[in-house]
Design a protein around this motif. Structure first.
Motif, PDB file in Angstrom:
ATOM      1  N   LEU A  15       0.695  -1.309   0.024  1.00 54.28           N
ATOM      2  CA  LEU A  15       0.454  -0.211   0.194  1.00 54.28           C
ATOM      3  C   LEU A  15       0.379   1.353  -0.080  1.00 54.28           C
ATOM      4  N   ALA A  16       1.740   0.611   1.046  1.00 50.70           N
ATOM      5  CA  ALA A  16       2.732   2.666   0.921  1.00 50.70           C
ATOM      6  C   ALA A  16       3.409   3.220  -0.451  1.00 50.70           C
ATOM      7  N   ALA A  17       4.203   1.833  -1.177  1.00 51.92           N
ATOM      8  CA  ALA A  17       4.190   2.007  -2.274  1.00 51.92           C
ATOM      9  C   ALA A  17       3.329   2.614  -3.483  1.00 51.92           C
ATOM     10  N   ARG A  18       2.228   1.971  -3.236  1.00 57.58           N
ATOM     11  CA  ARG A  18       1.210   1.863  -4.517  1.00 57.58           C
ATOM     12  C   ARG A  18       0.891   3.649  -4.517  1.00 57.58           C
ATOM     13  N   VAL A  19       1.177   4.038  -3.142  1.00 63.37           N
ATOM     14  CA  VAL A  19       0.368   5.212  -2.422  1.00 63.37           C
ATOM     15  C   VAL A  19       1.474   6.505  -2.978  1.00 63.37           C
ATOM     16  N   HIS A  20       2.974   6.085  -2.762  1.00 66.11           N
ATOM     17  CA  HIS A  20       3.991   7.063  -3.269  1.00 66.11           C
ATOM     18  C   HIS A  20       3.826   6.744  -5.444  1.00 66.11           C
ATOM     19  N   LEU A  21       3.559   5.962  -5.424  1.00 67.48           N
ATOM     20  CA  LEU A  21       3.227   6.298  -7.017  1.00 67.48           C
ATOM     21  C   LEU A  21       2.320   7.029  -7.088  1.00 67.48           C
ATOM     22  N   VAL A  22       1.074   7.149  -6.408  1.00 62.26           N
ATOM     23  CA  VAL A  22       0.000   8.432  -6.702  1.00 62.26           C
ATOM     24  C   VAL A  22       0.124   9.430  -6.393  1.00 62.26           C
ATOM     25  N   GLU A  62       4.833  18.527  -3.160  1.00 60.21           N
ATOM     26  CA  GLU A  62       5.790  17.338  -3.001  1.00 60.21           C
ATOM     27  C   GLU A  62       6.188  17.177  -1.220  1.00 60.21           C
ATOM     28  N   ARG A  63       5.453  18.228  -0.222  1.00 61.00           N
ATOM     29  CA  ARG A  63       5.408  17.742   1.040  1.00 61.00           C
ATOM     30  C   ARG A  63       5.097  15.710   1.055  1.00 61.00           C
ATOM     31  N   ALA A  64       3.664  15.589  -0.096  1.00 64.23           N
ATOM     32  CA  ALA A  64       3.381  14.700   0.495  1.00 64.23           C
ATOM     33  C   ALA A  64       4.139  13.292  -0.438  1.00 64.23           C
ATOM     34  N   LEU A  65       5.341  13.788  -1.163  1.00 58.76           N
ATOM     35  CA  LEU A  65       5.655  12.115  -1.997  1.00 58.76           C
ATOM     36  C   LEU A  65       6.720  12.655  -0.742  1.00 58.76           C
ATOM     37  N   ALA A  66       6.963  13.040   0.121  1.00 58.73           N
ATOM     38  CA  ALA A  66       8.008  13.353   0.978  1.00 58.73           C
ATOM     39  C   ALA A  66       7.903  11.982   1.998  1.00 58.73           C
ATOM     40  N   ALA A  67       6.312  12.721   2.491  1.00 57.18           N
ATOM     41  CA  ALA A  67       6.408  11.313   3.724  1.00 57.18           C
ATOM     42  C   ALA A  67       5.803  10.513   2.931  1.00 57.18           C
ATOM     43  N   ALA A  68       5.408  10.379   1.632  1.00 62.40           N
ATOM     44  CA  ALA A  68       4.852   8.808   1.024  1.00 62.40           C
ATOM     45  C   ALA A  68       5.961   8.399   1.576  1.00 62.40           C
ATOM     46  N   GLU A  69       7.840   8.606   1.085  1.00 59.51           N
ATOM     47  CA  GLU A  69       8.743   8.034   0.435  1.00 59.51           C
ATOM     48  C   GLU A  69       8.511   8.135   2.147  1.00 59.51           C
ATOM     49  N   ALA A  70       8.809   8.754   3.387  1.00 60.72           N
ATOM     50  CA  ALA A  70       8.811   7.963   4.633  1.00 60.72           C
ATOM     51  C   ALA A  70       8.354   6.672   5.223  1.00 60.72           C
ATOM     52  N   ASP A  71       7.285   6.811   4.724  1.00 62.18           N
ATOM     53  CA  ASP A  71       6.421   5.751   5.242  1.00 62.18           C
ATOM     54  C   ASP A  71       6.417   4.310   4.544  1.00 62.18           C
ATOM     55  N   VAL A  72       7.098   4.347   2.952  1.00 61.17           N
ATOM     56  CA  VAL A  72       7.655   3.343   2.516  1.00 61.17           C
ATOM     57  C   VAL A  72       8.556   2.912   3.094  1.00 61.17           C
ATOM     58  N   ALA A  73       9.555   3.811   3.729  1.00 60.43           N
ATOM     59  CA  ALA A  73      11.022   2.804   4.682  1.00 60.43           C
ATOM     60  C   ALA A  73      10.502   2.477   5.855  1.00 60.43           C
ATOM     61  N   ILE A  74       9.349   3.329   6.110  1.00 60.40           N
ATOM     62  CA  ILE A  74       8.750   2.759   7.471  1.00 60.40           C
ATOM     63  C   ILE A  74       8.505   1.063   7.360  1.00 60.40           C
TER      64      ILE A  74
END
Length: 303
Positions: A15-22, A62-74
């Motif tokens: 889910l986190a990876a797919r949201v990152h693509l969005v 851009e900030r939302a994308l950075a947060a999504a990247e952090a979610d993927v890492a977690i």
């Protein structure tokens, strides 16, 4: 429980990876919108405020994308910790579970296969055996005996060379110790019986909760397909209207974010359904059936 937790973390990463693509696509779209707004302002078609609004929306994306990247890492770290290995790249897609059997079918399966109910049933049998053992103390102890003289030359004429018999022993009074032990064993049996009933009620409630969660996730996934189509069409109309000077940047950005919100909700609904399915099967003691349900599902939910 471990299987359900694996599904939760695995599809959490998916889910986190797919949201990152969005979020990536939203940023790309707002990049293009910002460039378009700047060009239109230079041509005198829109006001400076419209261009600034497009720039602000792009910065927020851009900030939302950075947060999504952090979610993927977690999520990736959480999955790796559970598996005890290195980074994992998920391959099984998010899916909307196919319709499952009725609640009554899963409730019956839980009564038969639930590990919790099996454990409580074993405790009940142990308590019943303990009660029977204590009640047996009121019965006489019956025993058989036999003997044979190895040196018969020393016997008198009245002494037998061999003898067999049966005997019984019964304690007439032991200070009420037996009665107290029977009372304690009966109380233990009653406690376990209450525990078993409570466990049955708890398992039934859990199974119904998971089943309802699964049904809710499926219904949301179906309704969000229609909502996504409407949001995509609305964004297309707003973009065309903005190009023709009939809509504002605010309307385009709102349409863009509305579509992104529906896409994320669609992915989240699928992930919730996948987790609910795993937890439902876990409550029924049938976690090994998850893969068969996954293979029956449709195509991957697109980001």
């Amino acid at each position: 429980d471990l299987t359900a937790e694996l599904v939760r973390r695995y599809y959490g990463l998916r889910l986190a990876a797919r949201v990152h693509l969005v979020r990536q696509q939203v940023l790309q779209d707002l990049d293009e919108h910002e460039r378009q707004a700047a060009r239109m302002r230079q041509e005198g078609l829109i006001a400076r405020a419209e261009e600034l609004h497009a720039a602000v929306a792009r910065a927020e994306a851009e900030r939302a994308l950075a947060a999504a990247e952090a979610d993927v890492a977690i999520a990736r770290t959480a999955l790796a910790d559970l598996l005890g290995g290195g980074p994992v790249q998920p391959t099984s897609p998010l899916f909307v579970p196919a319709p499952v059997e009725s609640l009554e079918v899963f409730a019956a399966a839980a009564r038969e296969h639930s590990p919790l109910l099996g454990q409580v049933a074993a405790q009940r049998r142990q308590a019943q055996q303990g009660l029977r053992a204590e009640q047996g103390q009121w019965l006489p102890e019956v025993y058989l005996f036999g003997q044979r003289e190895l040196v018969p030359e020393d016997l008198t004429i009245l002494d037998p060379k061999w003898a067999v018999g049966v005997g019984a022993r019964l304690a007439l009074f032991d200070g009420f110790a037996r009665e107290n032990r029977v009372r304690a064993a009966r109380a233990q049996e009653q406690r376990v019986a209450h525990l078993e009933q409570s466990a049955r009620d708890g398992v039934n409630t859990l199974v119904e909760k998971r089943w309802q969660e699964l049904r809710k996730a499926r219904e949301q996934s179906v309704s969000l397909y229609t909502a996504r189509e409407l949001a995509e069409e609305y964004l297309r109309v707003r973009r065309r209207a903005f190009q023709e000077g009939l809509a504002t940047s605010l309307e385009v950005v709102d349409a863009e974010l509305a579509l992104a919100r529906v896409r994320v909700e669609q992915l989240a609904a699928a992930q919730a359904g996948d987790v609910a399915l795993a937890e439902l099967l876990s409550a029924c003691g049938q976690s090994d059936r998850f893969e068969s349900y996954r293979s029956r599902a449709g195509e991957e939910v697109e980001p």
